[in-house]
Design an enzyme around this catalytic site. Structure first.
Site, PDB file in Angstrom:
ATOM      1  CG  HIS A 274      47.133  26.563  64.071  1.00 35.94           C
ATOM      2  ND1 HIS A 274      46.388  26.711  62.952  1.00 35.94           N
ATOM      3  CD2 HIS A 274      47.980  25.524  63.806  1.00 35.94           C
ATOM      4  CE1 HIS A 274      46.756  25.810  62.030  1.00 35.94           C
ATOM      5  NE2 HIS A 274      47.715  25.082  62.524  1.00 35.94           N
ATOM      6  CG  HIS A 313      43.979  33.198  57.429  1.00 37.16           C
ATOM      7  ND1 HIS A 313      45.007  32.888  56.576  1.00 37.16           N
ATOM      8  CD2 HIS A 313      43.540  32.036  57.938  1.00 37.16           C
ATOM      9  CE1 HIS A 313      45.157  31.570  56.544  1.00 37.16           C
ATOM     10  NE2 HIS A 313      44.285  31.029  57.374  1.00 37.16           N
ATOM     11  CG  ASP A 369      39.508  28.255  63.763  1.00 40.79           C
ATOM     12  OD1 ASP A 369      40.634  28.645  63.439  1.00 40.79           O
ATOM     13  OD2 ASP A 369      39.187  27.050  63.796  1.00 40.79           O
TER      14      ASP A 369
HETATM   15  C1  SDX Z   1      43.727  28.992  61.646  1.00 41.61           C
HETATM   16  O1  SDX Z   1      47.581  29.462  58.649  1.00 41.61           O
HETATM   17  C2  SDX Z   1      46.481  28.853  58.436  1.00 41.61           C
HETATM   18  O2  SDX Z   1      46.155  28.510  57.321  1.00 41.61           O
HETATM   19  C3  SDX Z   1      45.667  28.597  59.679  1.00 41.61           C
HETATM   20  C4  SDX Z   1      44.293  27.999  59.447  1.00 41.61           C
HETATM   21  C5  SDX Z   1      44.396  26.602  58.870  1.00 41.61           C
HETATM   22  O3  SDX Z   1      43.427  26.164  58.233  1.00 41.61           O
HETATM   23  O4  SDX Z   1      45.403  25.924  59.169  1.00 41.61           O
HETATM   24  O5  SDX Z   1      43.555  28.796  58.547  1.00 41.61           O
HETATM   25  C6  SDX Z   1      43.528  27.847  60.740  1.00 41.61           C
HETATM   26  O6  SDX Z   1      44.597  28.935  62.467  1.00 41.61           O
HETATM   27  C7  SDX Z   1      42.879  30.218  61.463  1.00 41.61           C
HETATM   28  C8  SDX Z   1      43.304  31.385  62.420  1.00 41.61           C
HETATM   29  C9  SDX Z   1      42.660  31.133  63.758  1.00 41.61           C
HETATM   30  N1  SDX Z   1      43.177  32.088  64.761  1.00 41.61           N
HETATM   31  C10 SDX Z   1      42.414  33.080  65.237  1.00 41.61           C
HETATM   32  O7  SDX Z   1      41.269  33.304  64.855  1.00 41.61           O
HETATM   33  C11 SDX Z   1      43.067  33.887  66.346  1.00 41.61           C
HETATM   34  C12 SDX Z   1      42.858  35.386  66.098  1.00 41.61           C
HETATM   35  N2  SDX Z   1      43.567  35.748  64.890  1.00 41.61           N
HETATM   36  C13 SDX Z   1      44.902  36.137  65.025  1.00 41.61           C
HETATM   37  O8  SDX Z   1      45.628  36.071  66.153  1.00 41.61           O
HETATM   38  C14 SDX Z   1      45.638  36.465  63.740  1.00 41.61           C
HETATM   39  O9  SDX Z   1      44.769  37.070  62.878  1.00 41.61           O
HETATM   40  C15 SDX Z   1      46.322  35.294  63.074  1.00 41.61           C
HETATM   41  C16 SDX Z   1      47.197  34.560  64.039  1.00 41.61           C
HETATM   42  C17 SDX Z   1      45.312  34.352  62.520  1.00 41.61           C
HETATM   43  C18 SDX Z   1      47.157  35.835  61.936  1.00 41.61           C
HETATM   44  O10 SDX Z   1      48.094  36.648  62.520  1.00 41.61           O
HETATM   45  P1  SDX Z   1      49.205  37.419  61.625  1.00 41.61           P
HETATM   46  O11 SDX Z   1      49.020  37.168  60.185  1.00 41.61           O
HETATM   47  O12 SDX Z   1      50.524  37.120  62.213  1.00 41.61           O
HETATM   48  O13 SDX Z   1      48.781  38.928  61.823  1.00 41.61           O
HETATM   49  P2  SDX Z   1      49.439  39.877  62.887  1.00 41.61           P
HETATM   50  O14 SDX Z   1      49.464  39.172  64.205  1.00 41.61           O
HETATM   51  O15 SDX Z   1      50.721  40.373  62.312  1.00 41.61           O
HETATM   52  O16 SDX Z   1      48.379  41.063  62.950  1.00 41.61           O
HETATM   53  C19 SDX Z   1      48.399  42.103  62.001  1.00 41.61           C
HETATM   54  C20 SDX Z   1      47.621  43.220  62.678  1.00 41.61           C
HETATM   55  C21 SDX Z   1      48.088  43.516  64.103  1.00 41.61           C
HETATM   56  O17 SDX Z   1      47.727  44.865  64.389  1.00 41.61           O
HETATM   57  P3  SDX Z   1      48.915  45.994  64.414  1.00 41.61           P
HETATM   58  O18 SDX Z   1      50.038  45.456  65.266  1.00 41.61           O
HETATM   59  O19 SDX Z   1      49.326  46.120  62.942  1.00 41.61           O
HETATM   60  O20 SDX Z   1      48.255  47.218  64.966  1.00 41.61           O
HETATM   61  O21 SDX Z   1      46.244  42.818  62.829  1.00 41.61           O
HETATM   62  C22 SDX Z   1      45.931  42.724  64.212  1.00 41.61           C
HETATM   63  C23 SDX Z   1      47.238  42.639  64.976  1.00 41.61           C
HETATM   64  O22 SDX Z   1      47.083  43.135  66.280  1.00 41.61           O
HETATM   65  N3  SDX Z   1      45.144  41.510  64.370  1.00 41.61           N
HETATM   66  C24 SDX Z   1      44.054  41.428  65.122  1.00 41.61           C
HETATM   67  C25 SDX Z   1      43.586  40.125  64.939  1.00 41.61           C
HETATM   68  N4  SDX Z   1      44.402  39.456  64.108  1.00 41.61           N
HETATM   69  C26 SDX Z   1      45.375  40.318  63.769  1.00 41.61           C
HETATM   70  N5  SDX Z   1      43.439  42.320  65.930  1.00 41.61           N
HETATM   71  C27 SDX Z   1      42.326  41.887  66.552  1.00 41.61           C
HETATM   72  N6  SDX Z   1      41.795  40.648  66.412  1.00 41.61           N
HETATM   73  C28 SDX Z   1      42.406  39.745  65.620  1.00 41.61           C
HETATM   74  N7  SDX Z   1      41.878  38.516  65.491  1.00 41.61           N
END
Ligand code: SDX
Length: 435
Positions: A274, A313, A369
Site C-alpha cells: 500500500h 492497482h 507510488d
Molecule cells: C497504493 O487501493 C488504492 O487505491 C491504493 C492506492 C491509494 O491511493 O490508496 O492507490 C495506493 O497502495 C498503490 C499500490 C502500491 N503498491 C504497489 O505498487 C505494490 C506492487 N503492486 C501490487 O502488489 C499489486 O499490484 C497491488 C497490491 C497494488 C494490487 O494487487 P491486486 O489487485 O490484489 O492484484 P493481484 O495481487 O491479484 O495480482 C493480479 C496479478 C497476479 O498475477 P497472477 O497470479 O494472475 O499470475 O498481477 C500480478 C499478480 O502476481 N501482479 C504483479 C504486480 N501486481 C500484481 N506482478 C508483478 N508486479 C506487480 N506489481
C-alpha cells in the site's frame, strides 16, 4: 418469437437455487445486489442461509460514498466531482482537504476560517515530545507516526464525543494541524536534531518544511519544491475504499475516537503493498542499480520472485492518472534539483514493462507510488520517510471517509462473517494425556 422478445427486462436478478428448485428475484440497485438478500436461500429451516464469499473484498461494495469517484478502466479520478487534473494544478492542499471533508470548495471566507483554525492547532503537548524521544534513534518514522497519533487520543479525551458535529470538526482540525508537526518531529528525532516548533507565520506547507529542514533559523523556502509538495499531497488526499481508508472506516465503526481510527489507517498505509510501496520502489531501483540489469530483474519478477513495486492497482486497469501528473511534477523538481540518476532506471523500467506481455496482459501500469519516491528523494527526504508524506496527504481523505461512515444510517459496527474450516467438535484432552 425469440426468447429475448418474450423476455421482460427489469433491474432484478433471477436466482434459482438448484438445491431446492426455489426461485428468487433479487433487486439490483446501483449495480449491486445486497448480500443479505442471499440469506433467505436455505435448504432447510436449520440452514443459516447463503452468504457471499469475497476474500479481500475484490468485488464487494462496503458503503455508499460521495467523496471520491474512480473509473479504473478510463483512468479517471475525481474528488467530489472535480477532476484531479484541475484540482492538482489550481488549488491548495487545504482547499482540497476542505472540499473532501465538507463536500464543496471553500469560499474565501470559509478557507480563511479553516486555515486559521488549523494554524491555531499545530502545536502538540510537550509530553508528546517525551513520547517521541522514547523511540530508538533509528526507529522507522511510520512506526513513530503510528504511535504518536494513537497516543494523541489520550491527550484529547473529548474526542470520544463523536456524535457531536462541532466536536468532530475540532478533532478533524486537530489531526489536520498536528500530523505535519508529528511528521517533522519524527524526521528530526532520527537525526538527533532539536525539534523545530510550528511557526504560525508560515503557511501549511511552508510550516511543515521549516519544522523539517530548518537549521538555526527559518528554512529558506524553495517555491518550486513547495508547490510540487503541495501537488503531491493533493494527489494523495483520497482514493475511495483503499486498504488504509477501509481500516479507518472499520475501526471507526466501533465508535472509537478519530485519533485511534486514523492510527489504524496509518498502520495499514505502512505496508509495502500500500503506502509503503513508494519506499519499496526506491529500494527496488537501488537493487537494479543500472539500466543494464533491468531485463534480468524483469525476468525474476515474471518468475514470481518478487513484484514490480509501484506497478499495478486493484482498481486502475489503465494508467493511474496520478502517476501521469506526478511525472510532470518530477520534471519541475528535477529542473530545480538536478536529475535523480535513478529516474533513468525508472523510465527504462516503465518502458520495458509497458511493452512486456506479462504486465500488459495483467494490466499492470505505474501507480501513484512509482515516481513519487524519486521526487521526495530529490526534495531531500530519506526513503523511509516517503510513506509519512503519503500519510500527511491522505489525512483529509481518512477524516472525510470517517465522518461519512458515522453519518451513514446504513452503517453499523463492521463485523464480517467467515467460512469455518477448523475441527468439528472434539473432546478436551487433559495435559497429562497429551503427546
Ligand atoms: C497504493 O487501493 C488504492 O487505491 C491504493 C492506492 C491509494 O491511493 O490508496 O492507490 C495506493 O497502495 C498503490 C499500490 C502500491 N503498491 C504497489 O505498487 C505494490 C506492487 N503492486 C501490487 O502488489 C499489486 O499490484 C497491488 C497490491 C497494488 C494490487 O494487487 P491486486 O489487485 O490484489 O492484484 P493481484 O495481487 O491479484 O495480482 C493480479 C496479478 C497476479 O498475477 P497472477 O497470479 O494472475 O499470475 O498481477 C500480478 C499478480 O502476481 N501482479 C504483479 C504486480 N501486481 C500484481 N506482478 C508483478 N508486479 C506487480 N506489481
Amino acid at each position: 418469437m425469440s426468447n429475448k422478445d418474450q423476455f421482460v427486462f427489469s433491474d432484478t436478478l433471477s436466482v434459482t437455487d438448484n438445491r431446492t428448485a426455489q426461485q428468487y428475484q433479487l433487486p439490483i440497485t446501483d449495480g449491486t445486489v445486497r448480500a443479505m438478500d442471499f440469506r433467505q436461500m436455505k435448504v432447510d429451516v436449520d440452514d443459516f442461509g447463503l452468504m457471499t464469499y469475497d476474500p479481500a473484498f475484490t468485488n464487494t461494495a462496503c458503503c455508499r460514498s460521495a467523496i471520491t469517484f474512480i473509473d479504473g478502466e478510463r483512468g479517471i479520478l475525481r474528488y467530489r466531482g472535480y477532476p484531479i487534473e484541475q484540482l492538482a494544478e489550481t488549488t491548495s492542499f487545504l482547499e482540497v482537504a476542505y472540499l473532501l471533508q465538507v463536500g464543496e470548495l471553500p469560499t474565501p471566507d470559509q478557507l480563511k476560517v479553516w486555515t486559521d483554525d488549523i494554524r491555531y492547532h499545530t502545536y502538540v503537548h510537550t509530553k508528546v515530545l517525551k513520547f517521541l524521544e522514547g523511540f530508538l534513534y533509528d526507529a522507522h518514522p511510520m512506526g513513530m507516526l503510528l504511535g504518536a497519533v494513537g497516543a494523541l487520543s489520550t491527550f484529547y479525551p473529548d474526542a470520544k464525543d463523536i456524535q457531536n458535529p462541532a466536536n468532530r470538526y475540532l478533532q478533524r482540525v486537530r489531526l489536520m494541524a498536528k500530523i505535519p508537526t508529528l511528521a517533522a518531529f519524527a524526521f528530526r528525532h532520527v537525526r538527533g536534531l532539536p525539534f523545530v516548533f510550528p511557526d504560525n507565520d508560515l503557511d501549511y506547507i511552508g510550516n511543515f518544511v521549516n519544522m523539517t529542514f530548518s537549521i538555526g533559523g527559518k528554512h529558506e523556502p524553495n517555491p518550486i519544491l513547495q508547490r510540487a509538495l503541495q501537488i503531491l499531497l493533493i494527489l494523495h488526499a483520497d482514493h475511495e475504499q483503499n486498504c488504509s481508508t477501509s481500516a479507518v472506516r472499520s475501526v471507526g465503526s466501533s465508535h472509537v475516537d478519530p485519533f485511534s481510527a486514523v492510527s489504524a489507517g496509518i498502520a495499514a498505509l505502512y505496508g509495502p503493498l500500500h503506502g509503503g510501496a513508494n519506499e519499496a520502489v526506491l529500494t527496488m531501483l537501488d537493487v537494479i542499480g543500472d539500466k543494464a540489469n533491468i531485463p534480468s530483474y524483469i525476468e525474476r519478477v515474471k518468475q514470481g520472485e518478487m513484484r514490480l513495486m509501484g506497478f499495478g492497482h486493484r482498481v486502475y486497469k489503465s494508467y493511474d492518472p496520478r502517476a501521469k501528473l506526478i511525472k510532470r511534477v518530477a520534471d519541475d523538481v528535477f529542473a530545480e534539483t538536478g536529475l535523480n540518476p535513478k529516474l533513468e532506471i525508472a523510465l527504462e523500467l516503465e518502458r520495458i514493462a509497458l511493452e512486456d506481455d506479462y504486465f500488459v496482459s495483467r494490466k499492470l501500469y505505474p501507480n501513484v507510488d512509482f515516481y513519487s519516491g524519486l521526487i521526495y528523494q530529490a526534495m531531500g527526504y530519506p526513503t523511509d520517510y516517503f510513506t509519512v508524506l503519503f500519510a500527511i496527504g491522505r489525512m483529509p481523505g481518512w477524516l472525510a471517509q470517517w465522518e461519512e461512515m458515522l453519518l451513514d444510517k446504513e452503517q453499523k459496527i463492521s463485523r464480517p462473517r467467515q467460512i469455518y474450516t477448523g475441527y468439528p467438535e472434539r473432546p478436551f484432552v487433559p495435559l497429562a494425556q497429551r503427546g
